[in-house]
Write an enzyme that holds these catalytic residues in place. Structure first.
Site, PDB file in Angstrom:
ATOM      1  N   LYS A 171     -20.154  54.472 131.172  1.00 21.27           N
ATOM      2  CA  LYS A 171     -19.700  55.181 129.972  1.00 21.27           C
ATOM      3  C   LYS A 171     -20.564  56.409 129.716  1.00 21.27           C
ATOM      4  CE  LYS A 171     -17.433  56.209 126.262  1.00 21.27           C
ATOM      5  NZ  LYS A 171     -17.399  55.413 125.037  1.00 21.27           N
ATOM      6  N   LYS A 240     -24.965  62.007 120.481  1.00 22.54           N
ATOM      7  CA  LYS A 240     -25.679  60.784 120.837  1.00 22.54           C
ATOM      8  C   LYS A 240     -25.378  60.374 122.266  1.00 22.54           C
ATOM      9  CE  LYS A 240     -23.706  57.041 120.043  1.00 22.54           C
ATOM     10  NZ  LYS A 240     -22.839  56.041 120.704  1.00 22.54           N
TER      11      LYS A 240
END
Length: 298
Positions: A171, A240
């Site tokens: 991811k 992030k």
């Protein structure tokens, strides 16, 4: 019937929990902002008062949270999942975190006889609603086999990638591309408009050329050209994510790279007050820098 607990009912989590309810699962939900649970309760979910209450009653616990620190707190903090989950419980964490966080929580879960799978997702709210997410899974293969039927309700492409942290690593790499492609598309469109090209015509040419990308199409069609920046995936979350991806790149020794510039671009958007807007808003500081607006005009 398998008892499922779902913690975290934001943009993604609420849609995923709804899919499970519609598929006939027995679902208990928890969210810090209790009002977010109401639509799911109206569809048949039970609302738990605490994380521990939910964890003590579930066979499979799903979490879809915001930040790595949230994952650590919800699982390992006082009154967290691991304080109440019974041995044999399987935890599925759909949050985008780094491999280090996933491996840390997996070790702590193992101490309690609980299986923890990192299972971050890609596909956005539309994919969550349609059960068409891409789900990237790391952790014990036996646990993965047991939860495959649940994951098939949520995802179209579901891949088991290996030991704990493997899903989170995949991811992170995906989000690296999301961030880099987003910034590249923004820079290209700003440059074209600054040079005097018609934004809509330029976009339509690019999407039929080798410069096309999924992020170019998403950002231009849904957000930039119509000047609507309601998220989607917020700037602060992509920042992030690319920060975590850059940490992974540092671990493997990759030096100068586009991801560093992408992280800086998203940090600049946050500094400009755009943190809660869709990631496509990363274009706005670039527009301001050169004095143009990329929008559809006649």
């Amino acid at each position: 019937m398998t008892r499922v607990g779902f913690i975290g009912l934001g943009v993604m989590g609420s849609r995923m929990a709804r899919r499970l309810l519609e598929a006939g699962f027995n679902v208990t939900v928890y969210n810090r902002t209790t009002e977010k649970a109401v639509p799911l309760v109206n569809l048949g979910a039970r609302q738990a008062a605490t994380v521990a209450e939910l964890a003590g009653e579930a066979d499979i616990i799903c979490t879809c949270l915001s930040m790595p620190d949230d994952v650590i707190e919800v699982y390992t903090g006082e009154g967290g999942v691991l304080s109440a989950a019974h041995p044999g419980t399987i935890c599925l964490d759909f949050t985008t975190v780094g491999p280090k966080t996933s491996r840390f929580v997996a070790r702590r879960a193992d101490e309690h006889g609980v299986a923890y799978l990192d299972a971050p997702v890609s596909g956005g709210p539309e994919g969550a609603e349609q059960g068409a997410l891409t789900i990237m899974v790391g952790g014990a293969k036996e646990a993965w086999e047991r939860v495959r039927p649940l994951l098939r309700v949520l995802g179209k492409t579901v891949e088991y990638l290996g030991e704990s942290g493997a899903g989170s690593a995949a991811k992170a790499i995906n989000q690296y591309l999301v961030a880099v492609h987003s910034v590249a598309a923004a820079e290209a469109m700003v440059a074209g408009v600054a040079y005097g090209l018609h934004a809509g015509k330029l976009y339509r040419l690019l999407k039929e050329s080798y410069g096309d990308s999924r992020m170019l199409r998403r950002h231009m069609e849904q957000f930039v050209l119509p000047r609507r920046f309601t998220p989607g995936g917020a700037v602060k979350y992509v920042h992030k994510d690319v920060r975590l991806a850059n940490e992974l790149m540092d671990e493997i020794g990759l030096g100068r790279r586009l991801g560093i510039q992408a992280e800086e671009a998203f940090a600049a958007a946050i500094a400009a007050g755009l943190a809660d807007l869709d990631m496509a808003a990363v274009i706005q500081p670039l527009e301001q820098r050169v004095g143009v607006v990329v929008e559809e005009t006649e």
